[in-house]
Design an enzyme around this catalytic site. Structure first.
Site, PDB file in Angstrom:
ATOM      1  CB  CYS A 207      -1.018  -0.043   1.129  1.00 16.11           C
ATOM      2  SG  CYS A 207      -2.431   1.011   0.785  1.00 16.11           S
TER       3      CYS A 207
ATOM      4  CD  GLU B  77      -0.621  -5.147   6.293  1.00 19.05           C
ATOM      5  OE1 GLU B  77      -0.533  -5.769   5.221  1.00 19.05           O
ATOM      6  OE2 GLU B  77      -0.940  -3.947   6.351  1.00 19.05           O
TER       7      GLU B  77
ATOM      8  CG  HIS C 115      -3.355  -2.978   4.004  1.00 14.42           C
ATOM      9  ND1 HIS C 115      -2.429  -2.344   4.807  1.00 14.42           N
ATOM     10  CD2 HIS C 115      -3.932  -2.003   3.273  1.00 14.42           C
ATOM     11  CE1 HIS C 115      -2.451  -1.050   4.585  1.00 14.42           C
ATOM     12  NE2 HIS C 115      -3.358  -0.811   3.651  1.00 14.42           N
TER      13      HIS C 115
HETATM   14  N1  GLN Z   1      -3.610   6.504   0.734  1.00 14.67           N
HETATM   15  C1  GLN Z   1      -2.340   6.269   1.347  1.00 14.67           C
HETATM   16  C2  GLN Z   1      -1.219   7.007   0.621  1.00 14.67           C
HETATM   17  O1  GLN Z   1      -1.437   7.463  -0.459  1.00 14.67           O
HETATM   18  C3  GLN Z   1      -2.032   4.796   1.388  1.00 14.67           C
HETATM   19  C4  GLN Z   1      -3.055   4.082   2.207  1.00 14.67           C
HETATM   20  C5  GLN Z   1      -2.567   2.846   2.868  1.00 14.67           C
HETATM   21  O2  GLN Z   1      -1.375   2.580   2.976  1.00 14.67           O
HETATM   22  N2  GLN Z   1      -3.490   2.072   3.374  1.00 14.67           N
HETATM   23  O3  GLN Z   1      -0.172   7.149   1.131  1.00 14.67           O
END
Ligand code: GLN
Length: 193
Positions: free
Chosen positions: A83, A176, A174
Protein backbone atom coordinates in the site's frame (compact mmCIF):
# COMPACT_ATOMS: atom_id res chain seq x y z
CA UNK A 1 19.01 -26.25 11.65
CA UNK A 2 19.67 -23.02 9.79
CA UNK A 3 19.34 -19.71 11.58
CA UNK A 4 15.97 -17.91 11.27
CA UNK A 5 15.99 -15.22 8.60
CA UNK A 6 16.03 -11.68 9.84
CA UNK A 7 13.24 -9.60 8.27
CA UNK A 8 12.93 -5.87 8.80
CA UNK A 9 9.76 -3.82 8.93
CA UNK A 10 10.08 -0.11 8.24
CA UNK A 11 8.69 1.24 11.50
CA UNK A 12 8.46 5.00 10.91
CA UNK A 13 4.68 5.19 10.56
CA UNK A 14 1.78 2.96 9.58
CA UNK A 15 0.77 -0.57 10.44
CA UNK A 16 4.19 -2.11 10.92
CA UNK A 17 3.13 -4.06 14.03
CA UNK A 18 0.83 -6.32 12.02
CA UNK A 19 3.63 -7.19 9.61
CA UNK A 20 5.92 -7.89 12.54
CA UNK A 21 3.39 -10.33 13.99
CA UNK A 22 3.12 -12.14 10.65
CA UNK A 23 6.89 -12.50 10.44
CA UNK A 24 7.10 -13.84 13.98
CA UNK A 25 4.24 -16.26 13.39
CA UNK A 26 6.27 -17.69 10.54
CA UNK A 27 9.26 -18.26 12.78
CA UNK A 28 11.51 -15.56 11.35
CA UNK A 29 13.14 -12.79 13.34
CA UNK A 30 11.37 -9.43 12.97
CA UNK A 31 13.31 -6.20 13.32
CA UNK A 32 11.81 -2.70 13.53
CA UNK A 33 13.82 -0.52 11.16
CA UNK A 34 13.98 3.17 11.98
CA UNK A 35 17.61 3.93 11.23
CA UNK A 36 20.11 2.62 8.66
CA UNK A 37 21.96 0.62 11.31
CA UNK A 38 18.84 -1.44 12.01
CA UNK A 39 19.26 -2.99 8.54
CA UNK A 40 22.31 -4.93 9.67
CA UNK A 41 21.82 -8.60 8.81
CA UNK A 42 18.33 -7.93 7.44
CA UNK A 43 17.68 -9.79 4.17
CA UNK A 44 14.17 -8.55 3.49
CA UNK A 45 12.42 -5.31 4.34
CA UNK A 46 8.65 -4.88 4.42
CA UNK A 47 7.37 -1.33 4.07
CA UNK A 48 3.90 -1.07 5.62
CA UNK A 49 0.77 0.78 4.69
CA UNK A 50 0.17 4.17 6.23
CA UNK A 51 0.70 7.58 4.75
CA UNK A 52 3.26 7.55 1.97
CA UNK A 53 4.09 11.25 2.32
CA UNK A 54 4.99 10.80 5.99
CA UNK A 55 6.93 7.60 5.39
CA UNK A 56 8.81 9.26 2.52
CA UNK A 57 9.75 12.35 4.51
CA UNK A 58 10.89 10.46 7.58
CA UNK A 59 12.82 7.88 5.56
CA UNK A 60 14.74 10.61 3.80
CA UNK A 61 15.41 12.45 7.04
CA UNK A 62 16.86 9.33 8.66
CA UNK A 63 19.01 8.35 5.68
CA UNK A 64 16.96 5.24 4.96
CA UNK A 65 16.50 5.92 1.23
CA UNK A 66 20.20 5.59 0.64
CA UNK A 67 20.66 2.66 2.99
CA UNK A 68 17.79 0.64 1.51
CA UNK A 69 18.83 1.37 -2.08
CA UNK A 70 22.43 0.42 -1.28
CA UNK A 71 21.34 -2.85 0.32
CA UNK A 72 19.14 -3.73 -2.62
CA UNK A 73 21.77 -2.83 -5.20
CA UNK A 74 24.38 -4.90 -3.39
CA UNK A 75 22.01 -7.89 -3.57
CA UNK A 76 21.73 -8.28 0.20
CA UNK A 77 18.21 -6.88 0.67
CA UNK A 78 14.81 -7.58 -0.89
CA UNK A 79 12.06 -4.99 -0.45
CA UNK A 80 8.28 -5.46 -0.31
CA UNK A 81 6.10 -2.37 -0.26
CA UNK A 82 2.47 -2.79 0.78
CA UNK A 83 0.00 0.00 0.00
CA UNK A 84 1.76 3.23 1.09
CA UNK A 85 4.95 1.14 1.00
CA UNK A 86 4.32 0.32 -2.66
CA UNK A 87 4.01 4.04 -3.34
CA UNK A 88 7.30 4.67 -1.54
CA UNK A 89 9.28 2.17 -3.62
CA UNK A 90 7.75 3.17 -6.99
CA UNK A 91 9.85 4.92 -9.60
CA UNK A 92 6.98 7.27 -10.44
CA UNK A 93 4.03 8.62 -8.43
CA UNK A 94 1.45 10.22 -10.70
CA UNK A 95 0.06 13.65 -9.75
CA UNK A 96 2.11 14.02 -6.57
CA UNK A 97 5.56 15.26 -5.82
CA UNK A 98 6.80 13.68 -2.60
CA UNK A 99 10.04 12.14 -1.35
CA UNK A 100 10.24 8.46 -2.21
CA UNK A 101 12.69 5.66 -2.77
CA UNK A 102 11.95 5.17 -6.48
CA UNK A 103 13.67 1.79 -6.70
CA UNK A 104 11.05 -0.28 -8.52
CA UNK A 105 10.19 0.26 -12.17
CA UNK A 106 6.47 0.86 -11.69
CA UNK A 107 4.24 3.93 -11.80
CA UNK A 108 1.48 4.27 -9.22
CA UNK A 109 -1.57 6.42 -8.64
CA UNK A 110 -2.45 7.14 -5.03
CA UNK A 111 -6.01 6.63 -3.77
CA UNK A 112 -6.88 5.26 -7.17
CA UNK A 113 -10.00 3.35 -6.23
CA UNK A 114 -12.13 6.42 -5.53
CA UNK A 115 -13.93 7.84 -2.53
CA UNK A 116 -17.08 5.69 -2.62
CA UNK A 117 -15.03 2.56 -2.37
CA UNK A 118 -12.26 3.97 -0.22
CA UNK A 119 -11.88 0.59 1.42
CA UNK A 120 -13.05 -2.80 0.26
CA UNK A 121 -12.27 -6.48 0.50
CA UNK A 122 -12.20 -9.02 -2.29
CA UNK A 123 -11.01 -12.49 -3.22
CA UNK A 124 -8.02 -11.99 -5.48
CA UNK A 125 -6.55 -14.46 -7.92
CA UNK A 126 -2.79 -14.25 -7.55
CA UNK A 127 -0.38 -15.89 -9.92
CA UNK A 128 1.50 -18.62 -8.09
CA UNK A 129 -1.16 -19.16 -5.41
CA UNK A 130 -3.50 -22.14 -5.69
CA UNK A 131 -6.41 -20.55 -3.84
CA UNK A 132 -7.65 -16.93 -4.00
CA UNK A 133 -6.27 -14.48 -1.45
CA UNK A 134 -8.63 -12.42 0.71
CA UNK A 135 -7.30 -8.92 0.01
CA UNK A 136 -8.07 -5.75 1.97
CA UNK A 137 -7.72 -2.43 0.14
CA UNK A 138 -7.62 0.80 2.18
CA UNK A 139 -7.35 4.00 0.13
CA UNK A 140 -5.18 1.88 -2.07
CA UNK A 141 -2.89 2.86 -4.91
CA UNK A 142 -3.16 1.36 -8.36
CA UNK A 143 -0.04 0.24 -10.17
CA UNK A 144 -0.74 1.94 -13.50
CA UNK A 145 2.24 0.62 -15.43
CA UNK A 146 5.22 -1.67 -14.96
CA UNK A 147 8.63 -1.71 -16.63
CA UNK A 148 9.78 -4.54 -18.87
CA UNK A 149 11.47 -6.53 -16.11
CA UNK A 150 8.45 -6.44 -13.83
CA UNK A 151 5.86 -9.22 -13.65
CA UNK A 152 2.18 -8.62 -12.92
CA UNK A 153 0.97 -11.19 -10.38
CA UNK A 154 -2.52 -9.89 -9.83
CA UNK A 155 -5.13 -7.50 -11.17
CA UNK A 156 -8.38 -6.30 -9.66
CA UNK A 157 -10.97 -5.35 -12.29
CA UNK A 158 -8.16 -5.15 -14.81
CA UNK A 159 -5.99 -2.88 -12.68
CA UNK A 160 -2.61 -4.06 -11.44
CA UNK A 161 -2.47 -4.62 -7.69
CA UNK A 162 0.58 -6.90 -7.32
CA UNK A 163 3.84 -6.46 -9.22
CA UNK A 164 7.06 -8.40 -8.69
CA UNK A 165 10.58 -7.99 -10.02
CA UNK A 166 13.11 -10.31 -8.42
CA UNK A 167 13.87 -8.79 -5.06
CA UNK A 168 11.17 -6.15 -5.28
CA UNK A 169 7.46 -6.65 -4.58
CA UNK A 170 4.66 -4.10 -4.62
CA UNK A 171 1.12 -4.87 -3.44
CA UNK A 172 -1.74 -2.35 -3.38
CA UNK A 173 -3.52 -4.29 -0.66
CA UNK A 174 -2.77 -5.21 2.97
CA UNK A 175 -1.82 -8.90 3.32
CA UNK A 176 -0.86 -8.35 6.96
CA UNK A 177 -4.49 -7.68 7.98
CA UNK A 178 -5.77 -11.17 7.28
CA UNK A 179 -4.78 -14.44 8.88
CA UNK A 180 -3.39 -15.61 5.55
CA UNK A 181 0.37 -15.98 5.80
CA UNK A 182 1.03 -17.27 2.26
CA UNK A 183 2.54 -14.11 0.83
CA UNK A 184 4.65 -13.37 3.89
CA UNK A 185 5.88 -16.97 3.85
CA UNK A 186 6.83 -16.74 0.18
CA UNK A 187 8.60 -13.42 0.69
CA UNK A 188 10.57 -14.70 3.65
CA UNK A 189 11.47 -18.08 2.15
CA UNK A 190 12.03 -17.24 -1.50
CA UNK A 191 12.62 -13.52 -1.91
CA UNK A 192 14.44 -12.34 1.21
CA UNK A 193 18.19 -12.89 1.04
N1 GLN B 1 -3.61 6.50 0.73
C1 GLN B 1 -2.34 6.27 1.35
C2 GLN B 1 -1.22 7.01 0.62
O1 GLN B 1 -1.44 7.46 -0.46
C3 GLN B 1 -2.03 4.80 1.39
C4 GLN B 1 -3.06 4.08 2.21
C5 GLN B 1 -2.57 2.85 2.87
O2 GLN B 1 -1.38 2.58 2.98
N2 GLN B 1 -3.49 2.07 3.37
O3 GLN B 1 -0.17 7.15 1.13
Amino acid sequence: MSKAKRIGVLALQGDFREHKQMIERLGAEAVEVRLPRHLEGVGGLIVPGGESTTIGKLAREYGLDEAVAAGYEAGRLAVWGTCAGAIWIAREILDYSQPHLGLMDIAVRRNAFGRQVDSFETELEIEGLQEPFHAIFIRAPEIVSVGSGVAVRSRYQGRIVFAAAGGLWATSFHPELTGDTRLHAEFIEKIAV
